[in-house]
Design a protein around this motif. Structure first.
Motif, PDB file in Angstrom:
ATOM      1  N   PHE A  47      -2.912  35.215  38.476  1.00  0.00           N
ATOM      2  CA  PHE A  47      -3.256  34.149  38.507  1.00  0.00           C
ATOM      3  C   PHE A  47      -3.596  32.887  38.069  1.00  0.00           C
ATOM      4  CE2 PHE A  47      -4.815  37.686  41.120  1.00  0.00           C
ATOM      5  CZ  PHE A  47      -4.908  37.068  42.100  1.00  0.00           C
ATOM      6  N   ALA A  48      -3.502  32.998  36.754  1.00  0.00           N
ATOM      7  CA  ALA A  48      -2.981  31.826  35.818  1.00  0.00           C
ATOM      8  C   ALA A  48      -1.956  30.921  36.050  1.00  0.00           C
ATOM      9  CB  ALA A  48      -3.474  32.394  34.764  1.00  0.00           C
ATOM     10  N   LYS A  49      -0.496  32.094  36.236  1.00  0.00           N
ATOM     11  CA  LYS A  49       0.491  31.341  36.452  1.00  0.00           C
ATOM     12  C   LYS A  49       0.262  31.070  37.792  1.00  0.00           C
ATOM     13  CE  LYS A  49       3.360  33.451  33.022  1.00  0.00           C
ATOM     14  NZ  LYS A  49       3.833  34.876  33.332  1.00  0.00           N
ATOM     15  N   LEU A  50      -0.342  31.482  39.081  1.00  0.00           N
ATOM     16  CA  LEU A  50       0.021  31.249  40.486  1.00  0.00           C
ATOM     17  C   LEU A  50      -1.024  29.672  40.376  1.00  0.00           C
ATOM     18  CD1 LEU A  50      -0.102  32.053  43.556  1.00  0.00           C
ATOM     19  CD2 LEU A  50      -2.443  32.922  43.400  1.00  0.00           C
ATOM     20  N   TRP A  51      -1.926  29.450  39.974  1.00  0.00           N
ATOM     21  CA  TRP A  51      -2.660  28.241  39.790  1.00  0.00           C
ATOM     22  C   TRP A  51      -1.902  26.980  39.391  1.00  0.00           C
ATOM     23  CZ3 TRP A  51      -5.912  26.460  42.262  1.00  0.00           C
ATOM     24  CH2 TRP A  51      -7.041  25.248  42.102  1.00  0.00           C
ATOM     25  N   VAL A  52      -1.056  27.289  37.732  1.00  0.00           N
ATOM     26  CA  VAL A  52      -0.116  26.750  36.963  1.00  0.00           C
ATOM     27  C   VAL A  52       1.000  25.728  38.781  1.00  0.00           C
ATOM     28  CG1 VAL A  52       1.609  26.134  35.586  1.00  0.00           C
ATOM     29  CG2 VAL A  52      -0.433  26.803  34.964  1.00  0.00           C
ATOM     30  N   ASN A  53       1.384  27.032  39.466  1.00  0.00           N
ATOM     31  CA  ASN A  53       2.484  26.245  40.301  1.00  0.00           C
ATOM     32  C   ASN A  53       2.019  26.549  41.531  1.00  0.00           C
ATOM     33  OD1 ASN A  53       5.108  27.283  38.200  1.00  0.00           O
ATOM     34  ND2 ASN A  53       4.247  28.368  37.922  1.00  0.00           N
ATOM     35  N   CYS A  54       0.661  26.368  41.818  1.00  0.00           N
ATOM     36  CA  CYS A  54       0.015  26.518  42.804  1.00  0.00           C
ATOM     37  C   CYS A  54       0.692  25.057  44.193  1.00  0.00           C
ATOM     38  CB  CYS A  54      -1.522  26.402  43.189  1.00  0.00           C
ATOM     39  SG  CYS A  54      -1.871  24.678  42.424  1.00  0.00           S
ATOM     40  N   SER A  55       1.164  24.060  43.697  1.00  0.00           N
ATOM     41  CA  SER A  55       1.739  23.281  44.357  1.00  0.00           C
ATOM     42  C   SER A  55       2.957  23.721  45.194  1.00  0.00           C
ATOM     43  CB  SER A  55       1.468  22.138  44.173  1.00  0.00           C
ATOM     44  OG  SER A  55       2.887  22.060  42.491  1.00  0.00           O
ATOM     45  N   ASN A  56       3.834  24.725  44.589  1.00  0.00           N
ATOM     46  CA  ASN A  56       5.236  25.400  44.698  1.00  0.00           C
ATOM     47  C   ASN A  56       5.509  26.429  45.830  1.00  0.00           C
ATOM     48  OD1 ASN A  56       6.676  22.802  43.257  1.00  0.00           O
ATOM     49  ND2 ASN A  56       6.075  24.788  41.635  1.00  0.00           N
ATOM     50  N   ILE A  57       3.782  27.235  45.398  1.00  0.00           N
ATOM     51  CA  ILE A  57       3.771  28.429  46.332  1.00  0.00           C
ATOM     52  C   ILE A  57       3.424  28.144  47.067  1.00  0.00           C
ATOM     53  CG2 ILE A  57       2.991  31.345  46.540  1.00  0.00           C
ATOM     54  CD1 ILE A  57       5.111  30.142  44.165  1.00  0.00           C
ATOM     55  N   ILE A  58       3.744  28.334  49.356  1.00  0.00           N
ATOM     56  CA  ILE A  58       2.903  28.674  50.659  1.00  0.00           C
ATOM     57  C   ILE A  58       2.592  29.669  50.115  1.00  0.00           C
ATOM     58  CG2 ILE A  58       5.039  27.218  51.389  1.00  0.00           C
ATOM     59  CD1 ILE A  58       6.047  29.930  53.041  1.00  0.00           C
ATOM     60  N   PHE A  59       0.754  29.497  51.676  1.00  0.00           N
ATOM     61  CA  PHE A  59       0.109  30.498  51.225  1.00  0.00           C
ATOM     62  C   PHE A  59       0.656  32.094  51.405  1.00  0.00           C
ATOM     63  CE2 PHE A  59      -3.356  32.865  53.384  1.00  0.00           C
ATOM     64  CZ  PHE A  59      -4.217  33.092  52.455  1.00  0.00           C
ATOM     65  N   GLY A  60       1.734  32.045  52.511  1.00  0.00           N
ATOM     66  CA  GLY A  60       2.014  33.371  52.769  1.00  0.00           C
ATOM     67  C   GLY A  60       3.225  34.019  51.326  1.00  0.00           C
ATOM     68  N   ALA A  61       3.005  33.306  50.746  1.00  0.00           N
ATOM     69  CA  ALA A  61       3.636  33.765  49.653  1.00  0.00           C
ATOM     70  C   ALA A  61       3.348  34.202  48.107  1.00  0.00           C
ATOM     71  CB  ALA A  61       5.225  33.059  49.476  1.00  0.00           C
ATOM     72  N   ALA A  62       2.150  34.116  48.094  1.00  0.00           N
ATOM     73  CA  ALA A  62       1.339  33.797  47.294  1.00  0.00           C
ATOM     74  C   ALA A  62       0.785  35.232  46.257  1.00  0.00           C
ATOM     75  CB  ALA A  62      -0.438  33.556  47.424  1.00  0.00           C
ATOM     76  N   LYS A  63       0.812  36.186  47.964  1.00  0.00           N
ATOM     77  CA  LYS A  63       0.736  37.720  47.529  1.00  0.00           C
ATOM     78  C   LYS A  63       2.218  38.724  46.833  1.00  0.00           C
ATOM     79  CE  LYS A  63       0.346  42.170  49.109  1.00  0.00           C
ATOM     80  NZ  LYS A  63      -0.638  43.028  51.029  1.00  0.00           N
ATOM     81  N   SER A  64       2.694  37.871  47.168  1.00  0.00           N
ATOM     82  CA  SER A  64       4.826  38.416  46.704  1.00  0.00           C
ATOM     83  C   SER A  64       4.408  37.893  45.698  1.00  0.00           C
ATOM     84  CB  SER A  64       5.516  37.827  47.566  1.00  0.00           C
ATOM     85  OG  SER A  64       5.685  38.277  48.982  1.00  0.00           O
ATOM     86  N   PHE A  65       4.276  36.508  44.995  1.00  0.00           N
ATOM     87  CA  PHE A  65       4.520  35.951  43.802  1.00  0.00           C
ATOM     88  C   PHE A  65       3.913  36.677  42.656  1.00  0.00           C
ATOM     89  CE2 PHE A  65       2.984  32.987  40.964  1.00  0.00           C
ATOM     90  CZ  PHE A  65       4.171  32.446  40.406  1.00  0.00           C
ATOM     91  N   LEU A  66       2.382  36.962  42.956  1.00  0.00           N
ATOM     92  CA  LEU A  66       1.601  37.282  42.181  1.00  0.00           C
ATOM     93  C   LEU A  66       1.870  39.480  41.896  1.00  0.00           C
ATOM     94  CD1 LEU A  66      -1.656  36.363  44.179  1.00  0.00           C
ATOM     95  CD2 LEU A  66      -0.639  35.908  41.724  1.00  0.00           C
ATOM     96  N   TYR A  67       2.224  39.980  42.849  1.00  0.00           N
ATOM     97  CA  TYR A  67       3.049  41.012  42.960  1.00  0.00           C
ATOM     98  C   TYR A  67       4.014  41.249  41.535  1.00  0.00           C
ATOM     99  CZ  TYR A  67      -0.459  44.042  45.591  1.00  0.00           C
ATOM    100  OH  TYR A  67      -1.154  44.205  45.466  1.00  0.00           O
ATOM    101  N   LYS A  68       4.983  40.143  42.374  1.00  0.00           N
ATOM    102  CA  LYS A  68       6.417  40.003  41.312  1.00  0.00           C
ATOM    103  C   LYS A  68       6.126  39.177  39.858  1.00  0.00           C
ATOM    104  CE  LYS A  68      10.567  37.259  41.625  1.00  0.00           C
ATOM    105  NZ  LYS A  68      11.749  36.463  42.111  1.00  0.00           N
ATOM    106  N   ILE A  69       5.715  38.438  39.801  1.00  0.00           N
ATOM    107  CA  ILE A  69       4.763  37.844  38.406  1.00  0.00           C
ATOM    108  C   ILE A  69       4.143  39.353  37.741  1.00  0.00           C
ATOM    109  CG2 ILE A  69       3.569  36.389  36.885  1.00  0.00           C
ATOM    110  CD1 ILE A  69       5.507  35.227  37.821  1.00  0.00           C
ATOM    111  N   ALA A  70       3.519  39.872  38.130  1.00  0.00           N
ATOM    112  CA  ALA A  70       2.664  41.245  37.300  1.00  0.00           C
ATOM    113  C   ALA A  70       3.508  42.386  37.447  1.00  0.00           C
ATOM    114  CB  ALA A  70       1.481  41.571  38.482  1.00  0.00           C
TER     115      ALA A  70
END
Length: 172
Positions: A47-70
């Motif tokens: 979630f910290a990485k999501l926050w740092v990259n929030c401007s590059n992540i669209i809402f619809g891709a946030a869940k996938s981004f989180l799972y991939k990072i985790a």
């Protein structure tokens, strides 16, 4: 509002993502790798990485981004732990009453077993380890993985057949 216009950088949206996904990701990591404390740490980092990259992540891709990072962080943690354990076992001297022949055969078998388990398909390995190591029932595993008990039974059956085959052929 269309998904593309929803900004992950908005605090309310970010908090909503956290509420909806943090616990699920944490349990996903725990069931997959078996370490709740590490899973919680990785979720926080994700979630910290999501926050740092929030401007590059669209809402619809946030869940996938989180799972991939985790998932990637977990894999790295597991690999690191295996390396640490490997070097710890080299440093420690153990004494036993077993004959050197027995010890060698036991070590060879354990290595073959670990290799066979690691070669299982992910779903089979997950079910096998949850049942045989974590002592979870098929029903508990089905609930954890959000699959049917029949699917758990099938994965376990395939895992056992595969392990039997690999261990039988490697002993010849």
């Amino acid at each position: 509002m269309p998904e593309k216009e929803i900004s992950v950088c908005e605090e309310k949206v970010y908090e909503q993502l956290y509420r909806e996904h943090a616990e699920k990701i944490c349990y996903y990591l725990y069931y997959k790798y078996g370490d709740m404390e590490k899973a919680q740490d990785i979720v926080q980092d994700s979630f910290a990485k999501l926050w740092v990259n929030c401007s590059n992540i669209i809402f619809g891709a946030a869940k996938s981004f989180l799972y991939k990072i985790a998932k990637n962080a977990s894999i790295n943690a597991v690999l690191h732990q295996k390396t640490v354990l490997k070097y710890q076992s080299i440093e420690q001297k153990t004494y036993t009453n077993e004959s050197p022949e027995f010890q060698m055969e036991e070590n060879e078998f354990m290595e073959k077993l670990n290799n066979a388990i690691s070669e299982l398909r992910e779903g089979q390995r997950e079910v096998f380890l949850l049942n045989r190591i974590e002592k979870k029932t098929y029903r508990e595993i089905a609930e954890m993985l959000d699959i049917s008990v029949k699917a758990v039974e099938k994965r376990m059956h395939l895992a056992l057949v595969s392990l039997r085959t690999k261990l039988k052929t490697s002993n010849l």
